[in-house]
Design a protein around this motif. Structure first.
Motif, PDB file in Angstrom:
ATOM      1  N   VAL A 109      61.601-106.959  56.527  1.00 42.43           N
ATOM      2  CA  VAL A 109      61.156-106.552  55.203  1.00 42.43           C
ATOM      3  C   VAL A 109      60.902-105.046  55.222  1.00 42.43           C
ATOM      4  O   VAL A 109      60.457-104.505  56.238  1.00 42.43           O
ATOM      5  N   ASP A 165      78.942-107.508  49.429  1.00 43.72           N
ATOM      6  CA  ASP A 165      78.035-107.784  50.538  1.00 43.72           C
ATOM      7  C   ASP A 165      76.639-107.234  50.248  1.00 43.72           C
ATOM      8  O   ASP A 165      75.667-107.650  50.846  1.00 43.72           O
ATOM      9  N   THR A 203      63.038-104.407  50.045  1.00 42.67           N
ATOM     10  CA  THR A 203      64.021-105.439  50.366  1.00 42.67           C
ATOM     11  C   THR A 203      63.440-106.390  51.405  1.00 42.67           C
ATOM     12  O   THR A 203      62.563-106.005  52.183  1.00 42.67           O
ATOM     13  N   GLN A 204      63.934-107.617  51.384  1.00 43.30           N
ATOM     14  CA  GLN A 204      63.523-108.595  52.392  1.00 43.30           C
ATOM     15  C   GLN A 204      64.682-109.550  52.625  1.00 43.30           C
ATOM     16  O   GLN A 204      65.330-109.993  51.680  1.00 43.30           O
ATOM     17  N   ASP A 205      64.931-109.841  53.912  1.00 43.35           N
ATOM     18  CA  ASP A 205      65.936-110.823  54.281  1.00 43.35           C
ATOM     19  C   ASP A 205      65.524-111.455  55.605  1.00 43.35           C
ATOM     20  O   ASP A 205      64.397-111.253  56.064  1.00 43.35           O
ATOM     21  N   ALA A 206      66.421-112.193  56.220  1.00 43.89           N
ATOM     22  CA  ALA A 206      66.091-112.897  57.460  1.00 43.89           C
ATOM     23  C   ALA A 206      65.798-111.949  58.616  1.00 43.89           C
ATOM     24  O   ALA A 206      65.178-112.341  59.600  1.00 43.89           O
ATOM     25  N   ASP A 207      66.235-110.679  58.505  1.00 41.17           N
ATOM     26  CA  ASP A 207      66.025-109.712  59.580  1.00 41.17           C
ATOM     27  C   ASP A 207      64.724-108.935  59.465  1.00 41.17           C
ATOM     28  O   ASP A 207      64.285-108.315  60.432  1.00 41.17           O
ATOM     29  N   LYS A 245      72.739-108.136  46.559  1.00 42.68           N
ATOM     30  CA  LYS A 245      71.319-108.482  46.427  1.00 42.68           C
ATOM     31  C   LYS A 245      70.436-107.241  46.380  1.00 42.68           C
ATOM     32  O   LYS A 245      69.305-107.327  45.976  1.00 42.68           O
ATOM     33  N   GLU A 246      70.939-106.105  46.824  1.00 40.35           N
ATOM     34  CA  GLU A 246      70.096-104.901  46.905  1.00 40.35           C
ATOM     35  C   GLU A 246      69.893-104.281  45.546  1.00 40.35           C
ATOM     36  O   GLU A 246      70.619-104.381  44.639  1.00 40.35           O
TER      37      GLU A 246
END
Length: 147
Positions: free
Chosen positions: A18, A143, A12-16, A146-147
């Motif tokens: 990876v 919420d 997973t990768q997001d703004a917080d 995306k996962e």
């Protein structure tokens, strides 16, 4: 961190940050390697004082053992960019999210999950000597779409 872990897949990768599925070359075991972006994806890493505090927190986490938590195996900051990372055990199996997409939990299962979550928060609050809700919570399954 450099060279010890071989990245097998991105989880997973997001703004917080990876998270990667990786292999520990020293032990041959599969692990989860998380790199955090403390100031967002475009921000920099931790300064010297923040690095010390983070490494103390990692050492504390390495001493925590609870059935609802992955064991923390390693962590620190990347010497090249100051980005914090955490290495936890790899646990196979089907994620709870996949189960929830198919059907809701039974009341006894939901209660058992809530009890574990509260117990986990107590363990982590004792570890860090700060009362807090230490787990991510959401009542909306969208919420996590995306996962």
């Amino acid at each position: 961190m450099s060279g010890r872990y071989e990245i097998l897949d991105i989880l997973t990768q997001d703004a917080d940050g990876v998270a990667f599925h990786a292999e520990d070359r020293e032990t041959g075991k599969e692990v989860v390697l998380r790199r955090f972006f403390p100031f967002g994806a475009e921000g920099g890493g931790l300064d010297d004082e923040e690095r010390v505090a983070y490494e103390i927190a990692v050492r504390r986490l390495m001493g925590v053992s609870h059935p609802a938590l992955r064991n923390v195996l390693n962590g620190g900051t990347d010497p090249n960019d100051g980005m914090p990372f955490l290495v936890t055990e790899w646990l196979g199996g089907r994620p709870l999210l996949h189960h929830l997409r198919e059907k809701p939990l039974s009341p006894p299962s939901a209660k058992a999950l809530i009890d574990l979550a509260l117990e986990t928060c107590q363990v982590l609050s004792q570890t860090f000597q700060e009362e807090c809700v230490w787990i991510e919570t959401s009542t909306n399954i969208n919420d996590f779409a995306k996962e």
